[in-house]
Design a protein around this motif. Structure first.
Motif, PDB file in Angstrom:
ATOM      1  N   PHE A 180      48.610  44.355  62.001  1.00  0.00           N
ATOM      2  CA  PHE A 180      47.981  44.796  60.760  1.00  0.00           C
ATOM      3  C   PHE A 180      48.911  44.358  59.640  1.00  0.00           C
ATOM      4  N   LEU A 181      48.358  44.081  58.482  1.00  0.00           N
ATOM      5  CA  LEU A 181      49.141  43.459  57.403  1.00  0.00           C
ATOM      6  C   LEU A 181      49.561  44.438  56.317  1.00  0.00           C
ATOM      7  N   THR A 182      48.765  45.478  56.099  1.00  0.00           N
ATOM      8  CA  THR A 182      49.063  46.431  55.029  1.00  0.00           C
ATOM      9  C   THR A 182      49.895  47.582  55.572  1.00  0.00           C
ATOM     10  N   PRO A 183      51.127  47.780  55.074  1.00  0.00           N
ATOM     11  CA  PRO A 183      51.929  48.910  55.556  1.00  0.00           C
ATOM     12  C   PRO A 183      51.207  50.234  55.344  1.00  0.00           C
ATOM     13  N   ILE A 202      61.695  59.833  63.777  1.00  0.00           N
ATOM     14  CA  ILE A 202      60.749  59.019  63.002  1.00  0.00           C
ATOM     15  C   ILE A 202      61.403  58.391  61.769  1.00  0.00           C
ATOM     16  N   GLN A 203      62.744  58.326  61.796  1.00  0.00           N
ATOM     17  CA  GLN A 203      63.468  57.770  60.665  1.00  0.00           C
ATOM     18  C   GLN A 203      63.027  56.347  60.355  1.00  0.00           C
ATOM     19  N   ALA A 204      62.721  55.580  61.404  1.00  0.00           N
ATOM     20  CA  ALA A 204      62.380  54.163  61.235  1.00  0.00           C
ATOM     21  C   ALA A 204      61.118  53.960  60.401  1.00  0.00           C
ATOM     22  N   ILE A 205      60.206  54.930  60.433  1.00  0.00           N
ATOM     23  CA  ILE A 205      58.934  54.744  59.709  1.00  0.00           C
ATOM     24  C   ILE A 205      58.865  55.562  58.420  1.00  0.00           C
ATOM     25  N   LYS A 206      59.961  56.208  58.035  1.00  0.00           N
ATOM     26  CA  LYS A 206      59.927  57.069  56.842  1.00  0.00           C
ATOM     27  C   LYS A 206      59.886  56.261  55.558  1.00  0.00           C
ATOM     28  N   THR A 207      60.602  55.161  55.538  1.00  0.00           N
ATOM     29  CA  THR A 207      60.676  54.395  54.288  1.00  0.00           C
ATOM     30  C   THR A 207      59.672  53.249  54.239  1.00  0.00           C
ATOM     31  N   HIS A 208      59.357  52.692  55.413  1.00  0.00           N
ATOM     32  CA  HIS A 208      58.446  51.537  55.414  1.00  0.00           C
ATOM     33  C   HIS A 208      57.761  51.445  56.775  1.00  0.00           C
ATOM     34  N   ALA A 209      56.528  51.930  56.852  1.00  0.00           N
ATOM     35  CA  ALA A 209      55.798  51.941  58.129  1.00  0.00           C
ATOM     36  C   ALA A 209      54.901  50.713  58.216  1.00  0.00           C
ATOM     37  N   ASP A 210      55.504  49.589  58.605  1.00  0.00           N
ATOM     38  CA  ASP A 210      54.700  48.381  58.793  1.00  0.00           C
ATOM     39  C   ASP A 210      54.580  48.083  60.287  1.00  0.00           C
ATOM     40  N   TRP A 211      53.982  46.942  60.615  1.00  0.00           N
ATOM     41  CA  TRP A 211      53.725  46.607  62.013  1.00  0.00           C
ATOM     42  C   TRP A 211      55.022  46.519  62.819  1.00  0.00           C
ATOM     43  N   THR A 213      58.101  47.972  62.174  1.00  0.00           N
ATOM     44  CA  THR A 213      58.810  49.245  62.362  1.00  0.00           C
ATOM     45  C   THR A 213      58.064  50.173  63.326  1.00  0.00           C
ATOM     46  N   ILE A 214      56.730  50.118  63.306  1.00  0.00           N
ATOM     47  CA  ILE A 214      55.962  50.953  64.230  1.00  0.00           C
ATOM     48  C   ILE A 214      56.141  50.457  65.662  1.00  0.00           C
ATOM     49  N   ASN A 215      56.205  49.145  65.841  1.00  0.00           N
ATOM     50  CA  ASN A 215      56.486  48.614  67.168  1.00  0.00           C
ATOM     51  C   ASN A 215      57.901  48.960  67.621  1.00  0.00           C
ATOM     52  N   LYS A 216      58.844  48.967  66.706  1.00  0.00           N
ATOM     53  CA  LYS A 216      60.203  49.375  67.071  1.00  0.00           C
ATOM     54  C   LYS A 216      60.239  50.838  67.500  1.00  0.00           C
ATOM     55  N   LEU A 217      59.450  51.658  66.824  1.00  0.00           N
ATOM     56  CA  LEU A 217      59.371  53.077  67.187  1.00  0.00           C
ATOM     57  C   LEU A 217      58.884  53.239  68.624  1.00  0.00           C
ATOM     58  N   VAL A 218      57.848  52.498  68.996  1.00  0.00           N
ATOM     59  CA  VAL A 218      57.306  52.640  70.352  1.00  0.00           C
ATOM     60  C   VAL A 218      58.257  52.043  71.385  1.00  0.00           C
ATOM     61  N   ILE A 219      58.971  50.982  71.030  1.00  0.00           N
ATOM     62  CA  ILE A 219      59.961  50.400  71.950  1.00  0.00           C
ATOM     63  C   ILE A 219      61.056  51.415  72.247  1.00  0.00           C
ATOM     64  N   GLU A 220      61.496  52.134  71.215  1.00  0.00           N
ATOM     65  CA  GLU A 220      62.538  53.150  71.403  1.00  0.00           C
ATOM     66  C   GLU A 220      62.129  54.208  72.423  1.00  0.00           C
ATOM     67  N   GLN A 221      60.852  54.560  72.417  1.00  0.00           N
ATOM     68  CA  GLN A 221      60.365  55.636  73.286  1.00  0.00           C
ATOM     69  C   GLN A 221      59.838  55.128  74.631  1.00  0.00           C
ATOM     70  N   SER A 222      59.897  53.827  74.861  1.00  0.00           N
ATOM     71  CA  SER A 222      59.373  53.253  76.097  1.00  0.00           C
ATOM     72  C   SER A 222      60.470  53.082  77.140  1.00  0.00           C
ATOM     73  N   ASP A 223      60.062  53.113  78.406  1.00  0.00           N
ATOM     74  CA  ASP A 223      61.002  52.894  79.513  1.00  0.00           C
ATOM     75  C   ASP A 223      61.002  51.449  79.969  1.00  0.00           C
ATOM     76  N   GLY A 224      59.979  50.705  79.582  1.00  0.00           N
ATOM     77  CA  GLY A 224      59.898  49.297  79.921  1.00  0.00           C
ATOM     78  C   GLY A 224      58.923  48.608  78.986  1.00  0.00           C
ATOM     79  N   VAL A 225      59.151  47.312  78.728  1.00  0.00           N
ATOM     80  CA  VAL A 225      58.320  46.554  77.796  1.00  0.00           C
ATOM     81  C   VAL A 225      57.799  45.300  78.494  1.00  0.00           C
TER      82      VAL A 225
END
Length: 267
Positions: A180-183, A202-211, A213-225
């Protein structure tokens, strides 16, 4: 067979939506995993593009009826189900009149992304987990595909982790290049915030929730990618490696199923 129950949460599944790399894997991988002796459940949004009559969707009354509060507004959760007869596969659909009646996925006919996509993805993630709770079904692996499923892991790991049904679940996230293109809005992190989620989570998405940073958030919480496409975003791939996350490289569009099953069992 160590990982015997797998929950699939995908933003698109072939048969109900056009064929893409993601939708085809989300259609055929669960079939293989089920035929290999594991139990599976599949969830996707009930977009307005999904033809209910042709695909014989029907509401599951015992699972519907809950209200989910997002940004101080109640949204009724409706659960529908359909079967892919040839595969003996059931697919559960998360539905809501406000979010999923429009005849489009994420943007209007002019290509403008919907302003409420962030609310829709929150509703989808929480709707999936609340429904699995109602089913009293305990997954060993939760496999999420596409950015629209990206909040499932943080709710699973932070909000639902004390529930015995989810206590031992491993999260796998498939990386795709669908962007998605629009934060999202400045209020997005407040909307995501829920029981068990700290400000630091959720610090990563507090200032700028774009595609990204949201993917980084899910990577942090994942056990494998999993690399769902041959070329995935280099920044996200580097982030996976930085965090030491197990990575399943791209397996191609054929004969990938066994590699996925082995990846689940390795976690």
């Amino acid at each position: 067979m160590k990982k015997a129950k797998v929950l699939y949460v995908s933003q698109e599944i072939a048969k109900y939506l056009p064929d893409t790399e993601m939708s085809l894997v989300s259609r055929y991988l669960p079939q293989y995993i089920q035929e290999s002796g594991r139990e599976i459940r599949c969830f996707m949004p009930r977009y307005g593009l999904v033809n209910e009559r042709r695909n014989q969707l029907h509401e599951v009354i015992r699972l519907s009826g809950m209200n989910l509060i997002i940004n101080d507004t109640d949204h009724p959760l409706i659960i529908k189900v359909a079967s892919i007869q040839a595969a003996r596969l059931q697919v559960y659909f998360i539905d809501n009149e406000d979010f999923f009646q429009r005849k489009a996925l994420f943007e209007d006919e002019n290509g403008k992304e919907f302003d409420d996509n962030e609310d829709r993805m929150i509703f989808f993630a929480r709707g999936v987990l609340e429904t699995v709770k109602k089913l009293r079904w305990s997954p060993d692996v939760v496999h999420c595909s596409g950015w629209f499923s990206a909040l499932v892991p943080i709710y699973l790991k932070k909000t639902f982790y004390e529930d015995p049904l989810f206590a031992h679940a491993k999260v796998v996230y498939s990386l795709y290049n669908n962007k998605f293109l629009t934060p999202f809005s400045a209020d997005f992190s407040k909307k995501v915030h829920f029981d068990g989620i700290s400000e630091a989570d959720i610090q990563a998405i507090k200032t700028h929730a774009d595609w990204v940073t949201i993917n980084k958030l899910v990577i942090e919480q994942s056990d494998g990618v999993v690399c769902g496409e041959e070329q995935v975003d280099e920044e996200l791939l580097a982030y996976c490696k930085k965090l030491g996350k197990p990575i399943l490289p791209y397996q191609g569009s054929e004969d990938y199923t066994e590699a996925y099953a082995e990846f689940y069992d390795s976690l």
